[in-house]
Design an enzyme around this catalytic site. Structure first.
Site, PDB file in Angstrom:
ATOM      1  N   ASP A  40       0.836  -1.189   0.000  1.00 36.46           N
ATOM      2  CA  ASP A  40       0.000   0.000   0.000  1.00 36.46           C
ATOM      3  C   ASP A  40       0.887   1.261   0.000  1.00 36.46           C
ATOM      4  O   ASP A  40       1.686   1.443   0.920  1.00 36.46           O
ATOM      5  CB  ASP A  40      -0.883  -0.039   1.263  1.00 36.46           C
ATOM      6  CG  ASP A  40      -2.077   0.885   1.176  1.00 36.46           C
ATOM      7  OD1 ASP A  40      -2.137   1.698   0.240  1.00 36.46           O
ATOM      8  OD2 ASP A  40      -2.953   0.790   2.063  1.00 36.46           O
ATOM      9  N   ASP A  41       0.760   2.059  -1.015  1.00 38.13           N
ATOM     10  CA  ASP A  41       1.517   3.316  -1.108  1.00 38.13           C
ATOM     11  C   ASP A  41       3.032   3.085  -1.166  1.00 38.13           C
ATOM     12  O   ASP A  41       3.811   3.856  -0.599  1.00 38.13           O
ATOM     13  CB  ASP A  41       1.224   4.252   0.084  1.00 38.13           C
ATOM     14  CG  ASP A  41      -0.183   4.808   0.073  1.00 38.13           C
ATOM     15  OD1 ASP A  41      -1.021   4.317  -0.708  1.00 38.13           O
ATOM     16  OD2 ASP A  41      -0.457   5.735   0.861  1.00 38.13           O
ATOM     17  N   CYS A  80      -5.795   4.688  -3.231  1.00 34.46           N
ATOM     18  CA  CYS A  80      -6.193   3.349  -2.754  1.00 34.46           C
ATOM     19  C   CYS A  80      -7.500   2.764  -3.286  1.00 34.46           C
ATOM     20  O   CYS A  80      -7.504   1.764  -3.994  1.00 34.46           O
ATOM     21  CB  CYS A  80      -6.279   3.366  -1.235  1.00 34.46           C
ATOM     22  SG  CYS A  80      -4.815   3.965  -0.387  1.00 34.46           S
ATOM     23  N   HIS A 138     -11.332  -1.936   1.985  1.00 35.70           N
ATOM     24  CA  HIS A 138     -11.537  -0.593   1.410  1.00 35.70           C
ATOM     25  C   HIS A 138     -12.462  -0.571   0.191  1.00 35.70           C
ATOM     26  O   HIS A 138     -12.335   0.309  -0.674  1.00 35.70           O
ATOM     27  CB  HIS A 138     -10.176   0.044   1.040  1.00 35.70           C
ATOM     28  CG  HIS A 138     -10.184   1.534   1.166  1.00 35.70           C
ATOM     29  ND1 HIS A 138      -9.205   2.340   0.635  1.00 35.70           N
ATOM     30  CD2 HIS A 138     -11.068   2.374   1.755  1.00 35.70           C
ATOM     31  CE1 HIS A 138      -9.468   3.599   0.891  1.00 35.70           C
ATOM     32  NE2 HIS A 138     -10.590   3.657   1.572  1.00 35.70           N
ATOM     33  N   ASP A 297      -0.618  -0.718  -4.689  1.00 38.84           N
ATOM     34  CA  ASP A 297      -1.875  -0.176  -5.233  1.00 38.84           C
ATOM     35  C   ASP A 297      -1.709   1.207  -5.855  1.00 38.84           C
ATOM     36  O   ASP A 297      -2.548   1.652  -6.638  1.00 38.84           O
ATOM     37  CB  ASP A 297      -2.972  -0.149  -4.159  1.00 38.84           C
ATOM     38  CG  ASP A 297      -2.703   0.875  -3.059  1.00 38.84           C
ATOM     39  OD1 ASP A 297      -1.528   1.252  -2.851  1.00 38.84           O
ATOM     40  OD2 ASP A 297      -3.667   1.294  -2.400  1.00 38.84           O
ATOM     41  N   ASN A 298      -0.643   1.906  -5.491  1.00 40.69           N
ATOM     42  CA  ASN A 298      -0.367   3.238  -6.060  1.00 40.69           C
ATOM     43  C   ASN A 298       1.038   3.647  -5.632  1.00 40.69           C
ATOM     44  O   ASN A 298       1.705   2.908  -4.904  1.00 40.69           O
ATOM     45  CB  ASN A 298      -1.409   4.286  -5.618  1.00 40.69           C
ATOM     46  CG  ASN A 298      -1.616   4.352  -4.122  1.00 40.69           C
ATOM     47  OD1 ASN A 298      -2.642   3.896  -3.610  1.00 40.69           O
ATOM     48  ND2 ASN A 298      -0.627   4.862  -3.397  1.00 40.69           N
TER      49      ASN A 298
HETATM   50 CA    CA Z   1      -2.715   3.069  -1.383  1.00 39.07          CA
END
Ligand code: CA
Length: 489
Positions: A40-41, A80, A138, A297-298
């Site tokens: 994540d991130d 996200c 999410h 995810d990003n």
């Molecule tokens: Ca994210």
């Protein structure tokens, strides 16, 4: 020109393609397990295999070195919720009103990714897979949006967009607020975990807890040799809050910047988990028959210690650093060993790719924006030649828009359209729009056409965002796709 080397590569590529297609098509009993490891991130340069100069990720690097590293893999969105909606549905989140993160209000305001979108987990479950989701969800918190109702036999983790990492710290905070009767307003990062709808206390550092659950799922899956598994392991690391174990940070004595050290520790904890997961796969004889796909995810947030080098931009941006992710595919004797794949692909492609390797039936009316990339990945050819891969992020009163097609990328961050030969200029440093106005015009026109079928968002992350959206008459695509600021070229 085809030299000897490239010819031999081509021959090997063709051979792999034929043998693999035959395996996939004919041997239903040997359908692979599919393991998605999502971070994540995470920044583009925050794993060893993708060029991190300081963060060591030996377990991920080992897998990457035995598989295919994809250097131009794009998420469907630079943050996200919409990015994950893209992974699960195989469609741009803009096509079903999920362009924003779910509301921050209690239980995401009762909203979630529309149930009319069949998730890949459901497709695989219907094809006989044992399915599990572990970690961050999410995608909606009400019952109809719950992972157990979207194709996952098993769920362990949290339903909202993030979580604190140390139970010993967050539990007392949660209990204090609960006793004060603040139940509906307690920050969701502090709430208890759940297993299949029932609250459950996590006792370990969260990343370790999620790795433990993945190992457990993999071991249980081994008991039935005929049933393959699909595991979606969605670590919340290294997303904020920035909280790492001392022992993990101690791995990086040479990192002096404290933010970077904490971030490195959080990534290292994921890598330790991956080591255990690989061991569990090997111990249970499932390693060779498991397709592992790793990505984030990003993009990363440099102000929190991430590094997107050499890409420009950060999480939230349609510049490369916002949504181009480190990625590898690992599948012994099926995907090439130690190859780099530079052609652009989208994480929207995972849905049809997984369905194909699983020999699973996608509902005939299911709309998809991705495509099966497995044969091209094996052959080293572009699965999306001449095709556009979009990124569209709405901001206050305007939108950031971008599209990749082969080596080209058009970008508009709110001023004018720029063009980059991003295959050779991944840091988007040299705008060549004035040299190739026709390419700009063509690509902008194609993206505008794509935008026409985007419905209004079904929700906004914060109330103010929705108010501004209406007041400004968004999405204002007539401005986004205008070339009037390019006319002076
Ligand atoms: Ca994210």
């Amino acid at each position: 020109m085809i030299n000897k080397f490239s010819l031999s590569k081509l021959v090997v590529g063709c051979f792999c393609l034929i043998s693999s297609a035959a395996t996939i098509a004919s041997d239903v009993n040997k359908r692979p397990n599919i393991l998605v490891i999502l971070t994540d991130d995470m920044g583009y340069a925050d794993v060893g295999f993708n060029g991190s100069p300081d963060i060591r990720t030996p377990s991920l690097d080992q897998l990457a070195s035995e598989g295919v590293v994809l250097t131009s893999a794009y998420n469907a969105h630079p943050f996200c919720g919409p990015s994950r909606a893209g992974i699960m549905t195989g469609r741009y989140p803009h096509k079903f009103g999920s362009q924003f993160n779910l509301p921050t209000s209690n239980r995401s305001g009762g909203l979630g990714v529309p149930t009319s979108e069949v998730f890949i987990s459901k497709v695989l479950q219907d094809a006989g897979y044992r399915t599990g989701a572990i970690g961050k969800w999410h995608l909606g918190e009400e019952e109809e949006f719950h992972p157990n109702n979207r194709g996952f036999d098993e769920f362990y983790g949290f339903l909202n967009g993030g979580h604190d990492y140390f139970p010993k710290k967050y539990k007392p905070q949660y209990e204090r607020q609960r006793k004060q009767g603040l139940n509906h307003s307690i920050f969701h990062y502090l709430r208890p975990f759940e297993r299949n709808g029932k609250e459950e206390e996590e006792t370990e550092y969260v990343t370790d807890g999620l790795s433990r659950e993945a190992v457990s799922f993999i071991k249980k899956s081994a008991s039935d040799e005929d049933q393959p598994f699909f595991l979606y392991l969605a670590y919340n690391a290294p997303h904020s809050p920035m909280q790492a174990k001392e022992e993990d940070m101690a791995q990086f004595p040479e990192i002096k910047d404290n933010k970077r050290k904490v971030y490195a520790g959080m990534v290292y904890a994921v890598d330790r988990g991956v080591n255990k997961i690989v061991k569990a796969l090997k111990d249970t004889g499932q390693y060779d028959n498991t397709l592992i796909v790793f990505f984030s995810d990003n993009g990363g947030k440099p102000n929190l210690g991430a590094n997107n080098h050499p890409l420009r931009g950060r999480k939230g941006s349609v510049l490369e650093g916002g949504y181009r992710t480190p990625m590898f595919f690992h599948w012994p004797e099926q995907v090439p060993d130690g190859q780099t794949f530079t052609h652009p692909i989208s994480t929207l492609d995972l849905y049809p790719t997984f369905a194909k390797v699983a020999d699973a039936k996608i509902p005939h009316n299911k709309k998809l924006d991705g495509k099966n990339i497995m044969e091209d990945l094996i052959a080293g050819t572009s699965p999306r030649q001449g095709e556009m891969i979009y990124a569209l992020r709405h901001r206050k009163g305007y939108s950031e828009a971008a599209a990749r097609r082969d080596n080209w990328k058009i970008v508009n961050t709110g001023k004018k359209w720029q063009l980059f030969d991003v295959a050779n200029d991944s840091s988007e440093s040299k705008d060549v729009s004035s040299k190739h106005p026709l390419i700009v015009r063509e690509m902008v026109a194609e993206m505008e056409l794509w935008s026409w079928t985007n419905p209004q968002p079904l929700w906004f992350h914060i109330h103010e965002e929705g108010v501004q959206w209406r007041e400004k008459g968004m999405p204002r695509f007539h401005e986004t796709f205008s070339l009037k600021n390019n006319s002076t070229n």
